[in-house]
Structures are given as structure tokens and as C-alpha cells.
Design a protein around this motif. Structure first.
Motif, PDB file in Angstrom:
ATOM      1  N   LEU A  36      -6.211  -4.831  -5.008  1.00  0.00           N
ATOM      2  CA  LEU A  36      -6.128  -5.088  -3.576  1.00  0.00           C
ATOM      3  C   LEU A  36      -5.061  -4.247  -2.875  1.00  0.00           C
ATOM      4  N   PRO A  37      -3.878  -4.018  -3.474  1.00  0.00           N
ATOM      5  CA  PRO A  37      -2.885  -3.175  -2.785  1.00  0.00           C
ATOM      6  C   PRO A  37      -3.418  -1.795  -2.426  1.00  0.00           C
ATOM      7  N   LYS A  38      -4.254  -1.217  -3.292  1.00  0.00           N
ATOM      8  CA  LYS A  38      -4.829   0.088  -2.991  1.00  0.00           C
ATOM      9  C   LYS A  38      -5.726   0.020  -1.771  1.00  0.00           C
ATOM     10  N   ARG A  39      -6.490  -1.069  -1.629  1.00  0.00           N
ATOM     11  CA  ARG A  39      -7.368  -1.236  -0.476  1.00  0.00           C
ATOM     12  C   ARG A  39      -6.571  -1.503   0.798  1.00  0.00           C
ATOM     13  N   ILE A  40      -5.428  -2.146   0.641  1.00  0.00           N
ATOM     14  CA  ILE A  40      -4.583  -2.444   1.795  1.00  0.00           C
ATOM     15  C   ILE A  40      -4.073  -1.162   2.445  1.00  0.00           C
ATOM     16  N   LEU A  41      -3.811  -0.154   1.643  1.00  0.00           N
ATOM     17  CA  LEU A  41      -3.289   1.115   2.164  1.00  0.00           C
ATOM     18  C   LEU A  41      -4.249   1.780   3.139  1.00  0.00           C
ATOM     19  N   THR A  42      -5.547   1.474   3.029  1.00  0.00           N
ATOM     20  CA  THR A  42      -6.542   2.090   3.914  1.00  0.00           C
ATOM     21  C   THR A  42      -7.294   1.052   4.732  1.00  0.00           C
ATOM     22  N   LEU A  43      -6.781  -0.154   4.813  1.00  0.00           N
ATOM     23  CA  LEU A  43      -7.485  -1.224   5.524  1.00  0.00           C
ATOM     24  C   LEU A  43      -7.541  -0.931   7.022  1.00  0.00           C
ATOM     25  N   ASN A  44      -8.739  -1.098   7.603  1.00  0.00           N
ATOM     26  CA  ASN A  44      -8.945  -0.876   9.037  1.00  0.00           C
ATOM     27  C   ASN A  44      -9.887  -1.945   9.562  1.00  0.00           C
ATOM     28  N   LEU A  45      -9.369  -2.836  10.405  1.00  0.00           N
ATOM     29  CA  LEU A  45     -10.163  -3.947  10.923  1.00  0.00           C
ATOM     30  C   LEU A  45     -10.623  -3.708  12.355  1.00  0.00           C
ATOM     31  N   SER A  46     -10.427  -2.512  12.877  1.00  0.00           N
ATOM     32  CA  SER A  46     -10.691  -2.257  14.300  1.00  0.00           C
ATOM     33  C   SER A  46     -12.158  -2.430  14.676  1.00  0.00           C
ATOM     34  N   ALA A  47     -13.082  -2.170  13.768  1.00  0.00           N
ATOM     35  CA  ALA A  47     -14.509  -2.258  14.078  1.00  0.00           C
ATOM     36  C   ALA A  47     -15.128  -3.542  13.550  1.00  0.00           C
ATOM     37  N   THR A  48     -14.311  -4.524  13.261  1.00  0.00           N
ATOM     38  CA  THR A  48     -14.806  -5.790  12.726  1.00  0.00           C
ATOM     39  C   THR A  48     -14.474  -6.923  13.696  1.00  0.00           C
ATOM     40  N   PRO A  49     -15.115  -8.085  13.542  1.00  0.00           N
ATOM     41  CA  PRO A  49     -14.756  -9.244  14.371  1.00  0.00           C
ATOM     42  C   PRO A  49     -13.536  -9.980  13.843  1.00  0.00           C
ATOM     43  N   PHE A  50     -12.861  -9.417  12.832  1.00  0.00           N
ATOM     44  CA  PHE A  50     -11.783 -10.125  12.163  1.00  0.00           C
ATOM     45  C   PHE A  50     -10.417  -9.518  12.485  1.00  0.00           C
ATOM     46  N   SER A  51      -9.422 -10.343  12.314  1.00  0.00           N
ATOM     47  CA  SER A  51      -8.030  -9.904  12.424  1.00  0.00           C
ATOM     48  C   SER A  51      -7.235 -10.710  11.415  1.00  0.00           C
ATOM     49  N   GLY A  52      -5.992 -10.321  11.193  1.00  0.00           N
ATOM     50  CA  GLY A  52      -5.165 -11.059  10.247  1.00  0.00           C
ATOM     51  C   GLY A  52      -4.812 -12.430  10.783  1.00  0.00           C
ATOM     52  N   VAL A  53      -4.826 -13.420   9.905  1.00  0.00           N
ATOM     53  CA  VAL A  53      -4.352 -14.752  10.304  1.00  0.00           C
ATOM     54  C   VAL A  53      -2.932 -14.609  10.832  1.00  0.00           C
ATOM     55  N   TYR A  54      -2.087 -13.988  10.043  1.00  0.00           N
ATOM     56  CA  TYR A  54      -0.795 -13.486  10.478  1.00  0.00           C
ATOM     57  C   TYR A  54      -0.617 -12.130   9.819  1.00  0.00           C
ATOM     58  N   SER A  55       0.224 -11.303  10.355  1.00  0.00           N
ATOM     59  CA  SER A  55       0.451  -9.980   9.786  1.00  0.00           C
ATOM     60  C   SER A  55       1.911  -9.814   9.422  1.00  0.00           C
ATOM     61  N   ARG A  56       2.128  -9.096   8.334  1.00  0.00           N
ATOM     62  CA  ARG A  56       3.484  -8.820   7.882  1.00  0.00           C
ATOM     63  C   ARG A  56       3.557  -7.371   7.455  1.00  0.00           C
ATOM     64  N   GLN A  57       4.599  -6.671   7.849  1.00  0.00           N
ATOM     65  CA  GLN A  57       4.748  -5.269   7.487  1.00  0.00           C
ATOM     66  C   GLN A  57       5.245  -5.126   6.054  1.00  0.00           C
ATOM     67  N   PHE A  58       4.475  -4.396   5.263  1.00  0.00           N
ATOM     68  CA  PHE A  58       4.872  -4.073   3.902  1.00  0.00           C
ATOM     69  C   PHE A  58       5.070  -2.565   3.796  1.00  0.00           C
ATOM     70  N   THR A  59       6.111  -2.173   3.090  1.00  0.00           N
ATOM     71  CA  THR A  59       6.384  -0.761   2.863  1.00  0.00           C
ATOM     72  C   THR A  59       6.203  -0.456   1.383  1.00  0.00           C
ATOM     73  N   PHE A  60       5.427   0.581   1.104  1.00  0.00           N
ATOM     74  CA  PHE A  60       5.144   1.007  -0.267  1.00  0.00           C
ATOM     75  C   PHE A  60       6.100   2.137  -0.656  1.00  0.00           C
ATOM     76  N   PHE A  61       6.640   2.040  -1.881  1.00  0.00           N
ATOM     77  CA  PHE A  61       7.542   3.061  -2.416  1.00  0.00           C
ATOM     78  C   PHE A  61       7.020   3.549  -3.763  1.00  0.00           C
ATOM     79  N   ASN A  62       7.174   4.850  -3.998  1.00  0.00           N
ATOM     80  CA  ASN A  62       6.830   5.454  -5.273  1.00  0.00           C
ATOM     81  C   ASN A  62       8.125   5.859  -5.970  1.00  0.00           C
ATOM     82  N   CYS A  63       8.392   5.218  -7.107  1.00  0.00           N
ATOM     83  CA  CYS A  63       9.667   5.442  -7.799  1.00  0.00           C
ATOM     84  C   CYS A  63       9.418   6.011  -9.188  1.00  0.00           C
ATOM     85  N   PRO A  64      10.356   6.780  -9.724  1.00  0.00           N
ATOM     86  CA  PRO A  64      10.194   7.363 -11.063  1.00  0.00           C
ATOM     87  C   PRO A  64      10.132   6.282 -12.135  1.00  0.00           C
ATOM     88  N   THR A  65       9.141   6.371 -13.005  1.00  0.00           N
ATOM     89  CA  THR A  65       9.015   5.400 -14.092  1.00  0.00           C
ATOM     90  C   THR A  65      10.196   5.480 -15.039  1.00  0.00           C
TER      91      THR A  65
END
Length: 380
Positions: free
Chosen positions: A101-130
Motif C-alpha cells: 500500500l505505501p507504494k500505491r500511496i506515493l501515486t494516489l490521485n483521488l481528483s477524478a473519483t467521488p471519494f476523498s480522505g476521511v481525514y488526511s495526514r501528511q507523510f514524508t518518505f525518506f530513502n536511507c542507506p541500508t
């Protein structure tokens, strides 16, 4: 052709032109056992006619690529599995069929749908060295986005964002994520993003009909107007129920106060009878001073409990919170609610304010807010 046949033919033609109600012809459908029941405003394309859905945005299918699961296709975002539909709250919970699901969240677009988030929260993704994973050990990685060279984290916490930004991590993207409840401090973690996406629809408005046990549907074939059939209306209006509920607390308070005075007078008279010599000189000094019993909470304490203005989604901390437990009326958008922090039960602000002035406990769980340690509250 005689006049009788002409009239009969005219009436038959007229009946065909009159729009008919479609709610009776739309039966419930389901893809498989355990999947959500499909009814208005949704429809299952392979089992129900187009008139059973409010519009094409509510079309569902029984999966793709041979997977027999309830599926919804969102324009610009692709296919998602439908985990649950709450018709009373007007919410649909969706997830990724490929378990990332996180991968789908990165490209989620609800603009052309009848839906919106119940509530929305800003998440920031980070790529760190393993190679430096031990430094980020308290954080939970998003395993489906990570590999042997890089580990991906996502956080809504400003503190964690500052920490990752100060390390050798690359900021990937900040996105709005539909969440269940906005007051949680969703620290990081894959666990926060692996849950379902919580979406709501604003139209059609069928929540009141659903709560009353009615059946919502389109009024006729040529209109988008909805009707509610077989709904059970409350026998007493909201204001009357509110007055009764609040009024019931006043006699109870008076009875308790009267009982206290009665017991006090009996004890006092018993003490006087046991005295050998009445203390006449101290009669005035020891005269009874009526005590005031405070049954409820003070104003500043009540005002310290958080208020919220209910949005169109009407989402509350408790899933089954659809009505105010004091006045027994369902919540409506833009109404002001107050939350009791320890137990997170919600009520109309005017209802709970009056209640807490008379009763110092939650009307639902009967816990006293003052008896619960502040450490029990969720740290934000």
C-alpha cells in the motif's frame, strides 16, 4: 378503433413514460463469502444494473487477473481491493491487492473519483542507506519499497522528520494520506501505512437513511435525486430528547442532596442526645452550615476538553459513534462536538457541557476524567 381501445392504449403508453422507482429492483450482491455486501450507491457490474449505482464512480467488480475479490478501479490510481463498506458512516476501506500500500500511496490521485480522505495526514518518505540501518532501528521500514542498498521510511512526526533529514537520508516525497482519525500522532512506521485507506463520499447523502434502517436509492430513472424508503423516524425530536436527558440529571442531584441532608441531620441529632450537658455558649459557633455538593466538573475543566467541527465524512474516534449518546440524535456535518480525552467518546458540545456540569463521569463508559491519570492520555 373504438374509444375504449384508444383510452386503454393511451394509459398504457403514459405508464411507460412515467419514471419508475428502481430501489425495489436492486438486490444486494457480494463477490465471495466475507466480502462487503454491495448495494446503493455502489453496484457490482456483473450482477446489478447501472441504475443500481449513483454513478459510474461507484462501480465495483469481482477482481481482476483471476482474483475473486471485491475490487474498485480509481482513475489515475488503478485497482484496489475493497475491504469494507460502512454505509452508515459513508466510508469505504481499500487496500493494495499486491500488499504494498505505501507504494500505491506515493501515486494516489483521488481528483477524478467521488471519494476523498476521511481525514488526511501528511507523510514524508525518506530513502536511507541500508548500511546505516542500526542507526534507525527504532523506526519501522517499508519492506516492500526497500532493498539491500536502501531502506525506506515514512513518517508524519516532525521530530522524526528532522532526525532523518539530519542523517544521510534522501527525502523522496511528501504526500497526503487518508487516515482514520486525525488526532493520532502517527510516528513512523510501516505499520501506520500498511492499514487500509479510509475514504468517504459526500454524495449521495444516505447516512441518515442507513442509520434509521431505511433503503436509499435513486428516486427515478431520469433523476439523480435520492429517496429513503422504510426508514424509522425517531418518536421524539432531538431538542425534546436533549431536554429529557439533561432534565433527568437535575432530580437525581436533588435527591442525593436531600439524602445527604437527611443523614447529616440524623447524625447531628444523635450526637446532641448523647451529650450530658448542652454546650449553649457554642451553639452559634457550631451551628450547621449547609454544604454544597459539586456533582459535576467545573467550567475550566470542561472547556479544556477538545472541540472539533465535524466534517462531511463525520468520522469519529469510535467506529460505532454515529449518534450523540445524550440526545440520541445522529451527528451532522459542521456540528461542534466535544471529546472526553481519556476515553475518546464524543458528544454534541452543548449536550456534554450540560451533562458534565451535573455529572462528572462519561455518559457512555461512566469513567471519571479526573480519576484517570494524565499519563493515560495519548501523547501527541
Amino acid at each position: 378503433m373504438d374509444f375504449t381501445k384508444i383510452i386503454t392504449f393511451s394509459l398504457l403508453s403514459l405508464s411507460l413514460l412515467i419514471p419508475t422507482r428502481t430501489t425495489a429492483t436492486c438486490t444486494n450482491a457480494v463477490c465471495r463469502r466475507g466480502d462487503p455486501i454491495i448495494r446503493f450507491p455502489f453496484r457490482l457490474k456483473s450482477h446489478q444494473s447501472q441504475s443500481c449505482a449513483y454513478n459510474k464512480g461507484f462501480d465495483l467488480t469481482c477482481g481482476a487477473n483471476g482474483v475473486n475479490r471485491t475490487t474498485i478501479t480509481l482513475p489515475f490510481s488503478g485497482n484496489f481491493t475493497v475491504e469494507l463498506i460502512d454505509y452508515a458512516a459513508q466510508e469505504i476501506w481499500i487496500n493494495d491487492p499486491n500488499n504494498c500500500l505505501p507504494k500505491r500511496i506515493l501515486t494516489l490521485n483521488l481528483s477524478a473519483t467521488p471519494f476523498s480522505g476521511v481525514y488526511s495526514r501528511q507523510f514524508t518518505f525518506f530513502n536511507c542507506p541500508t548500511s546505516e540501518y542500526l542507526r534507525f532501528r527504532p523506526l519501522n521500514p517499508i519492506t516492500c519499497l526497500s532493498d539491500k542498498n536502501s531502506t525506506v521510511f515514512a513518517t508524519a512526526s516532525p521530530r522524526v522528520m528532522n532526525y532523518l533529514s539530519s542523517q544521510s537520508c534522501r527525502l523522496m516525497k511528501t504526500v497526503e494520506v487518508p487516515v482514520r482519525w486525525p488526532f493520532y500522532e502517527q510516528a513512523v512506521s510501516y505499520s501506520e501505512l500498511s492499514d487500509n485507506l479510509w475514504l468517504t463520499w459526500r454524495v449521495p447523502r444516505c447516512s441518515r437513511c442507513e442509520i434509521r434502517g431505511g433503503k436509499c436509492g435513486i428516486k427515478n430513472n431520469s433523476s439523480r435525486e435520492t429517496i429513503c424508503s422504510d426508514a424509522h423516524k425517531p418518536a421524539i425530536p432531538r431538542r425534546a430528547r436533549y431536554a429529557i436527558a439533561i432534565g433527568a440529571g437535575i432530580p437525581g442531584s436533588l435527591i442525593l442532596f436531600g439524602l445527604f441532608c437527611f443523614v447529616y441531620s440524623k447524625i447531628n441529632s444523635c450526637i446532641k442526645r448523647r451529650r450530658l450537658v448542652p454546650d449553649i455558649n457554642n451553639t452559634h459557633a457550631h451551628s450547621y452550615q449547609p454544604s454544597v455538593i459539586v456533582m459535576g466538573l467545573d467550567g475550566p475543566t470542561i472547556d479544556s476538553y477538545p472541540k472539533i467541527v465535524l466534517g462531511e465524512s463525520k468520522r469519529l474516534p469510535k467506529i460505532d459513534d454515529a449518534t450523540c449518546s445524550i440526545c440520541l440524535s445522529e451527528y451532522e456535518p459542521k456540528e461542534t462536538l466535544r471529546t472526553i480525552p481519556p476515553c475518546q467518546h464524543c458528544f454534541h458540545a452543548d449536550c456534554i457541557d450540560e451533562w458534565l456540569k451535573l455529572n462528572g463521569t462519561c455518559p457512555v463508559c461512566r469513567n471519571s476524567p479526573e480519576q484517570i491519570s494524565p499519563s493515560d492520555n495519548f501523547n501527541s
